[in-house]
Enzyme design. Structure first.
Site, mmCIF file in Angstrom:
data_model
loop_
_atom_site.group_PDB
_atom_site.id
_atom_site.type_symbol
_atom_site.label_atom_id
_atom_site.label_comp_id
_atom_site.label_asym_id
_atom_site.label_seq_id
_atom_site.Cartn_x
_atom_site.Cartn_y
_atom_site.Cartn_z
ATOM 1 N N ASP A 17 0.839 -1.205 0.000
ATOM 2 C CA ASP A 17 0.000 0.000 0.000
ATOM 3 C C ASP A 17 0.876 1.258 0.000
ATOM 4 O O ASP A 17 2.002 1.237 0.495
ATOM 5 C CB ASP A 17 -0.908 -0.036 1.241
ATOM 6 C CG ASP A 17 -2.085 0.907 1.109
ATOM 7 O OD1 ASP A 17 -2.317 1.438 0.007
ATOM 8 O OD2 ASP A 17 -2.768 1.136 2.116
ATOM 9 N N GLU A 64 -11.899 -4.820 -5.210
ATOM 10 C CA GLU A 64 -12.391 -3.437 -5.007
ATOM 11 C C GLU A 64 -11.653 -2.434 -5.895
ATOM 12 O O GLU A 64 -12.131 -1.321 -6.118
ATOM 13 C CB GLU A 64 -12.218 -3.019 -3.531
ATOM 14 C CG GLU A 64 -13.165 -3.711 -2.559
ATOM 15 C CD GLU A 64 -12.814 -5.174 -2.314
ATOM 16 O OE1 GLU A 64 -11.611 -5.494 -2.246
ATOM 17 O OE2 GLU A 64 -13.743 -6.005 -2.237
ATOM 18 N N ASN A 65 -10.480 -2.819 -6.387
ATOM 19 C CA ASN A 65 -9.683 -1.864 -7.178
ATOM 20 C C ASN A 65 -10.327 -1.488 -8.514
ATOM 21 O O ASN A 65 -9.922 -0.519 -9.158
ATOM 22 C CB ASN A 65 -8.258 -2.381 -7.422
ATOM 23 C CG ASN A 65 -7.370 -2.328 -6.200
ATOM 24 O OD1 ASN A 65 -6.438 -3.099 -6.050
ATOM 25 N ND2 ASN A 65 -7.659 -1.401 -5.294
ATOM 26 N N TRP A 66 -11.373 -2.241 -8.945
ATOM 27 C CA TRP A 66 -12.076 -1.890 -10.185
ATOM 28 C C TRP A 66 -12.743 -0.525 -10.073
ATOM 29 O O TRP A 66 -13.118 0.064 -11.085
ATOM 30 C CB TRP A 66 -13.138 -2.949 -10.521
ATOM 31 C CG TRP A 66 -12.569 -4.294 -10.873
ATOM 32 C CD1 TRP A 66 -12.567 -5.400 -10.074
ATOM 33 C CD2 TRP A 66 -11.919 -4.688 -12.096
ATOM 34 N NE1 TRP A 66 -11.959 -6.460 -10.724
ATOM 35 C CE2 TRP A 66 -11.559 -6.041 -11.976
ATOM 36 C CE3 TRP A 66 -11.628 -4.015 -13.285
ATOM 37 C CZ2 TRP A 66 -10.909 -6.739 -12.976
ATOM 38 C CZ3 TRP A 66 -10.977 -4.712 -14.294
ATOM 39 C CH2 TRP A 66 -10.623 -6.057 -14.137
ATOM 40 N N LEU A 194 -6.386 -5.753 7.232
ATOM 41 C CA LEU A 194 -6.032 -6.760 6.214
ATOM 42 C C LEU A 194 -6.682 -6.484 4.857
ATOM 43 O O LEU A 194 -6.254 -7.038 3.833
ATOM 44 C CB LEU A 194 -6.432 -8.161 6.683
ATOM 45 C CG LEU A 194 -5.526 -8.792 7.738
ATOM 46 C CD1 LEU A 194 -6.121 -10.118 8.196
ATOM 47 C CD2 LEU A 194 -4.114 -9.012 7.215
ATOM 48 N N SER A 195 -7.723 -5.652 4.848
ATOM 49 C CA SER A 195 -8.379 -5.270 3.585
ATOM 50 C C SER A 195 -8.686 -6.454 2.670
ATOM 51 O O SER A 195 -8.398 -6.414 1.479
ATOM 52 C CB SER A 195 -7.535 -4.234 2.829
ATOM 53 O OG SER A 195 -7.446 -3.062 3.566
HETATM 54 C C1 FPP Z 1 -1.711 0.258 -3.397
HETATM 55 O O1 FPP Z 1 -1.333 1.579 -3.545
HETATM 56 C C2 FPP Z 1 -1.297 -0.545 -4.517
HETATM 57 C C3 FPP Z 1 -2.108 -1.096 -5.457
HETATM 58 C C4 FPP Z 1 -3.572 -0.942 -5.479
HETATM 59 C C5 FPP Z 1 -1.597 -1.879 -6.567
HETATM 60 C C6 FPP Z 1 -0.319 -2.613 -6.295
HETATM 61 C C7 FPP Z 1 0.407 -2.613 -7.534
HETATM 62 C C8 FPP Z 1 1.755 -2.591 -7.669
HETATM 63 C C9 FPP Z 1 2.723 -2.698 -6.573
HETATM 64 C C10 FPP Z 1 2.338 -2.441 -9.012
HETATM 65 C C11 FPP Z 1 2.012 -3.498 -9.987
HETATM 66 C C12 FPP Z 1 2.063 -4.872 -9.450
HETATM 67 C C13 FPP Z 1 2.794 -5.865 -9.945
HETATM 68 C C14 FPP Z 1 2.634 -7.260 -9.419
HETATM 69 C C15 FPP Z 1 3.761 -5.648 -11.020
HETATM 70 P P1 FPP Z 1 -2.459 2.698 -3.586
HETATM 71 O O2 FPP Z 1 -2.608 3.131 -4.977
HETATM 72 O O3 FPP Z 1 -3.684 2.196 -2.920
HETATM 73 O O4 FPP Z 1 -1.775 3.816 -2.736
HETATM 74 P P2 FPP Z 1 -2.503 4.927 -1.883
HETATM 75 O O5 FPP Z 1 -3.243 4.215 -0.775
HETATM 76 O O6 FPP Z 1 -1.368 5.746 -1.364
HETATM 77 O O7 FPP Z 1 -3.401 5.687 -2.815
#
Ligand code: FPP
Length: 240
Positions: A17, A64-66, A194-195
């Site tokens: 994160d 949830e990332n969608w 743990l989300s």
């Molecule tokens: C959380 O940061 C991260 C993600 C939602 C995606 C994780 C992806 C990577 C590490 C890169 C690609 C993955 C691979 C396997 C090559 P956030 O965007 O939620 O950060 P924030 O909470 O600060 O906004």
């Protein structure tokens, strides 16, 4: 050689994160945070395997990332494509050179059918090509949710005609079937939850939270976490 840690996890999980915040803090677009995050992952995965940690799971994309802007989703998928391809080629080279001690099996968790078709193909190819590898396991959660994983497992068992199920049945039907439970889970960027990451598999995991943003998370930070892990007394509900 002197041992660096008294005990190491067999299976470690990363909730990566803070990519977005890392970028915003520097006045960069969020996607730069993801790019640096992918580099940090490569570095950490290599370091884990060099220490002898057998299995690494990471949360690359949640169910949830969608809800994120399409542009950001596409960028993360692009990074995944690049990363998987690189891992597959590396593994292919090692298999050819018969560096058996270093070969890495790629696995995934989550419903890949919702991913772009070419990415799904790349992932399936990587999984097929590394299926015989057994020295290390890299397990990537994509379009993954811990609750969804449990539902998926239960439905699988129903389809198999099970009338009554055991904990072992569920473990064996999860996306992570065959992998040991998580020993240690690390979450970066300050949130203490743990989300929806590997809920069933983390029942007895040691948890570690750090304020460090994922793109900054380096082997030095992992050493600190692993030192703390080595000190933890794992009781698994028993008196010791
Ligand atoms: C959380 O940061 C991260 C993600 C939602 C995606 C994780 C992806 C990577 C590490 C890169 C690609 C993955 C691979 C396997 C090559 P956030 O965007 O939620 O950060 P924030 O909470 O600060 O906004």
């Amino acid at each position: 050689m002197e041992k660096k840690f008294d005990k190491l996890p067999i299976h470690i999980g990363f909730i990566m994160d803070g990519n977005g915040r890392w970028a915003t803090k520097r006045g960069l677009p969020r996607k730069m945070g993801h790019r640096r995050g992918a580099e940090a992952l490569e570095n950490i995965v290599n370091y884990c395997f060099s220490l002898g940690i057998k299995c690494v799971s990471c949360f690359a994309f949640s169910t949830e990332n969608w809800k994120r802007p399409q542009e950001e989703i596409d960028y993360i998928f692009g990074l995944l494509r690049e990363y998987i391809k690189k891992q597959r080629e590396k593994s292919e080279k090692e298999q050819k050179e018969e560096i058996k001690a270093r070969n890495i099996k790629i696995r995934t968790m989550g419903d890949l059918s919702k991913m772009p078709e070419d990415l799904e193909k790349e992932i399936n190819q990587a999984k097929d090509d590394t299926d015989d590898c057994d020295a290390y396991i890299l397990n990537i959660a994509m379009n993954y949710g811990g609750r969804d994983d449990i539902v998926y497992a239960c439905n699988k068992l129903i389809k198999e005609g099970k009338k009554e199920i055991t904990e072992e049945d569920i473990s064996g039907a999860l996306y992570s079937a065959g992998l040991p439970d998580l020993d240690f889970v690390i979450r970066t960027a300050g949130d203490i939850r743990l989300s929806n990451f590997m809920l069933y598999q983390s029942a007895y995991s040691e948890l570690y939270f750090t304020k460090t943003f994922w793109p900054d998370f380096s082997p030095k930070h992992l050493d600190k976490a692993l030192k703390e892990y080595a000190k933890r007394d794992r009781k698994f509900g028993q008196l010791k």
